[in-house]
Design a protein around this motif. Structure first.
Motif, PDB file in Angstrom:
ATOM      1  N   SER A   1       0.787  -1.539   0.052  1.00 20.49           N
ATOM      2  CA  SER A   1       0.068  -0.018   0.102  1.00 20.49           C
ATOM      3  C   SER A   1       0.863   1.279  -0.101  1.00 20.49           C
ATOM      4  O   SER A   1       0.451   2.192  -0.667  1.00 20.49           O
ATOM      5  CB  SER A   1      -0.924  -0.143   1.052  1.00 20.49           C
ATOM      6  OG  SER A   1      -1.573   1.330   1.163  1.00 20.49           O
ATOM      7  N   VAL A   2       1.867   1.543   0.769  1.00 23.60           N
ATOM      8  CA  VAL A   2       2.744   2.356   0.926  1.00 23.60           C
ATOM      9  C   VAL A   2       3.681   2.768  -0.292  1.00 23.60           C
ATOM     10  O   VAL A   2       4.013   3.838  -0.941  1.00 23.60           O
ATOM     11  CB  VAL A   2       3.547   2.420   2.236  1.00 23.60           C
ATOM     12  CG1 VAL A   2       2.592   2.540   3.372  1.00 23.60           C
ATOM     13  CG2 VAL A   2       4.508   1.560   2.400  1.00 23.60           C
ATOM     14  N   PHE A   3       3.937   1.591  -0.821  1.00 21.02           N
ATOM     15  CA  PHE A   3       4.636   1.697  -2.294  1.00 21.02           C
ATOM     16  C   PHE A   3       3.804   2.246  -3.430  1.00 21.02           C
ATOM     17  O   PHE A   3       4.133   3.205  -3.978  1.00 21.02           O
ATOM     18  CB  PHE A   3       4.929   0.251  -2.681  1.00 21.02           C
ATOM     19  CG  PHE A   3       5.796   0.267  -3.925  1.00 21.02           C
ATOM     20  CD1 PHE A   3       7.202   0.550  -3.911  1.00 21.02           C
ATOM     21  CD2 PHE A   3       5.429   0.163  -5.096  1.00 21.02           C
ATOM     22  CE1 PHE A   3       8.115   0.623  -4.871  1.00 21.02           C
ATOM     23  CE2 PHE A   3       6.130   0.292  -6.281  1.00 21.02           C
ATOM     24  CZ  PHE A   3       7.651   0.521  -6.248  1.00 21.02           C
ATOM     25  N   GLU A   4       2.521   1.756  -3.313  1.00 14.55           N
ATOM     26  CA  GLU A   4       1.717   2.280  -4.291  1.00 14.55           C
ATOM     27  C   GLU A   4       1.217   3.660  -4.014  1.00 14.55           C
ATOM     28  O   GLU A   4       1.009   4.591  -4.847  1.00 14.55           O
ATOM     29  CB  GLU A   4       0.278   1.411  -4.244  1.00 14.55           C
ATOM     30  CG  GLU A   4       0.282   0.320  -4.776  1.00 14.55           C
ATOM     31  CD  GLU A   4      -0.929  -0.705  -4.562  1.00 14.55           C
ATOM     32  OE1 GLU A   4      -1.828  -0.380  -3.956  1.00 14.55           O
ATOM     33  OE2 GLU A   4      -0.831  -1.928  -4.892  1.00 14.55           O
TER      34      GLU A   4
ATOM     35  N   TYR B   1       7.439   3.314   3.489  1.00 16.90           N
ATOM     36  CA  TYR B   1       7.983   2.248   2.810  1.00 16.90           C
ATOM     37  C   TYR B   1       9.284   1.506   3.601  1.00 16.90           C
ATOM     38  O   TYR B   1       9.116   0.320   4.201  1.00 16.90           O
ATOM     39  CB  TYR B   1       8.396   2.475   1.552  1.00 16.90           C
ATOM     40  CG  TYR B   1       9.240   1.124   0.795  1.00 16.90           C
ATOM     41  CD1 TYR B   1       8.444   0.054   0.050  1.00 16.90           C
ATOM     42  CD2 TYR B   1      10.524   1.073   0.785  1.00 16.90           C
ATOM     43  CE1 TYR B   1       8.938  -0.739  -0.657  1.00 16.90           C
ATOM     44  CE2 TYR B   1      11.060   0.063  -0.095  1.00 16.90           C
ATOM     45  CZ  TYR B   1      10.209  -0.739  -0.765  1.00 16.90           C
ATOM     46  OH  TYR B   1      10.899  -1.901  -1.473  1.00 16.90           O
ATOM     47  N   ALA B   2      10.031   2.647   4.133  1.00 10.48           N
ATOM     48  CA  ALA B   2      11.469   2.067   4.842  1.00 10.48           C
ATOM     49  C   ALA B   2      10.839   1.804   6.250  1.00 10.48           C
ATOM     50  O   ALA B   2      11.753   0.781   6.841  1.00 10.48           O
ATOM     51  CB  ALA B   2      12.239   3.448   5.067  1.00 10.48           C
TER      52      ALA B   2
ATOM     53  N   ARG C   1      18.157   2.916   7.007  1.00  7.93           N
ATOM     54  CA  ARG C   1      16.952   3.648   6.257  1.00  7.93           C
ATOM     55  C   ARG C   1      17.213   4.522   5.095  1.00  7.93           C
ATOM     56  O   ARG C   1      16.413   4.733   4.313  1.00  7.93           O
ATOM     57  CB  ARG C   1      16.471   4.539   7.557  1.00  7.93           C
ATOM     58  CG  ARG C   1      15.074   4.998   7.271  1.00  7.93           C
ATOM     59  CD  ARG C   1      14.309   5.732   8.369  1.00  7.93           C
ATOM     60  NE  ARG C   1      13.406   6.479   8.317  1.00  7.93           N
ATOM     61  CZ  ARG C   1      12.136   5.769   7.896  1.00  7.93           C
ATOM     62  NH1 ARG C   1      11.762   4.524   8.016  1.00  7.93           N
ATOM     63  NH2 ARG C   1      10.979   6.358   7.665  1.00  7.93           N
ATOM     64  N   GLU C   2      18.281   5.202   5.342  1.00 12.69           N
ATOM     65  CA  GLU C   2      18.845   6.175   4.163  1.00 12.69           C
ATOM     66  C   GLU C   2      18.953   5.430   2.790  1.00 12.69           C
ATOM     67  O   GLU C   2      18.634   5.868   1.713  1.00 12.69           O
ATOM     68  CB  GLU C   2      19.872   7.019   4.570  1.00 12.69           C
ATOM     69  CG  GLU C   2      19.728   7.945   5.792  1.00 12.69           C
ATOM     70  CD  GLU C   2      18.548   8.867   5.485  1.00 12.69           C
ATOM     71  OE1 GLU C   2      18.327   9.516   4.341  1.00 12.69           O
ATOM     72  OE2 GLU C   2      17.726   8.978   6.509  1.00 12.69           O
ATOM     73  N   ALA C   3      19.954   4.398   3.028  1.00 14.85           N
ATOM     74  CA  ALA C   3      19.746   3.451   1.791  1.00 14.85           C
ATOM     75  C   ALA C   3      18.549   3.102   1.105  1.00 14.85           C
ATOM     76  O   ALA C   3      18.504   2.984  -0.100  1.00 14.85           O
ATOM     77  CB  ALA C   3      20.949   2.559   2.053  1.00 14.85           C
TER      78      ALA C   3
ATOM     79  N   VAL D   1      14.357   2.845  -2.905  1.00 13.68           N
ATOM     80  CA  VAL D   1      12.868   2.815  -3.205  1.00 13.68           C
ATOM     81  C   VAL D   1      12.607   3.796  -4.148  1.00 13.68           C
ATOM     82  O   VAL D   1      11.602   3.675  -5.107  1.00 13.68           O
ATOM     83  CB  VAL D   1      11.903   2.815  -2.000  1.00 13.68           C
ATOM     84  CG1 VAL D   1      11.951   4.143  -1.382  1.00 13.68           C
ATOM     85  CG2 VAL D   1      10.648   2.451  -2.268  1.00 13.68           C
ATOM     86  N   SER D   2      13.106   5.025  -4.273  1.00 17.57           N
ATOM     87  CA  SER D   2      12.968   5.984  -5.148  1.00 17.57           C
ATOM     88  C   SER D   2      13.130   5.523  -6.699  1.00 17.57           C
ATOM     89  O   SER D   2      12.247   5.838  -7.553  1.00 17.57           O
ATOM     90  CB  SER D   2      13.746   7.371  -5.123  1.00 17.57           C
ATOM     91  OG  SER D   2      15.106   7.073  -5.123  1.00 17.57           O
ATOM     92  N   GLY D   3      14.205   4.627  -6.846  1.00 20.14           N
ATOM     93  CA  GLY D   3      14.485   4.140  -8.231  1.00 20.14           C
ATOM     94  C   GLY D   3      13.123   3.206  -8.379  1.00 20.14           C
ATOM     95  O   GLY D   3      12.832   3.166  -9.459  1.00 20.14           O
TER      96      GLY D   3
END
Length: 134
Positions: free
Chosen positions: A19-22, A29-30, A51-53, A58-60
């Motif tokens: 859901s959070v990805f969508e 997401y993290a 978390r930063e990685a 996920v942005s990609g």
């Protein structure tokens, strides 16, 4: 091997993850992961130490899904396999859908889930493959 309620907690974690990805919410997401984590996606292995990685990774992924027209999705099947009292695998089939609800991608993934000292289940490893929907 799993305690009562663990299977539903694992299912809920995966539903939230999808859901959070969508919704394109990288912060939420993290929150679904236990770090260090890793993702095997279509033959590419990505280590996610923190978390930063995860936010950068996920942005990609979100950009890639937008490029194929993915807007939402539907869970086809979800199967939980308890391995140890605090370790399980969630096998998932999922279909990404475009804005009109048409399938654009089929996804098969396995999630190694770990139960933390606080009782919450989080994702440690994702191993998945996707292919264009036909």
């Amino acid at each position: 091997m799993l305690e009562p309620g663990d299977e539903e907690a694992i299912r809920e974690r995966l539903r939230t993850y999808l859901s959070v990805f969508e919704k394109r919410d990288p912060e939420a997401y993290a929150d679904q992961f236990r770090f260090p984590a890793c993702i095997w996606a279509n033959g590419t292995w990505t280590g996610i130490p923190d978390r930063e990685a995860c936010l950068a990774t996920v942005s990609g992924y979100m950009r890639d899904v937008r490029e194929i027209g993915g807007e939402s999705g539907a869970i086809g099947d979800m199967r939980i396999i308890g391995l140890l009292p605090r370790v399980a695998i969630n096998q998932l089939s999922y279909q990404r859908l475009d804005a009109a609800g048409r399938p654009v991608e089929n996804v098969r993934a396995n999630y190694l889930m770990l139960k933390g000292d606080d009782g919450s289940w989080r994702i440690a490893t994702v191993a998945g493959e996707s292919e264009p929907a036909t």
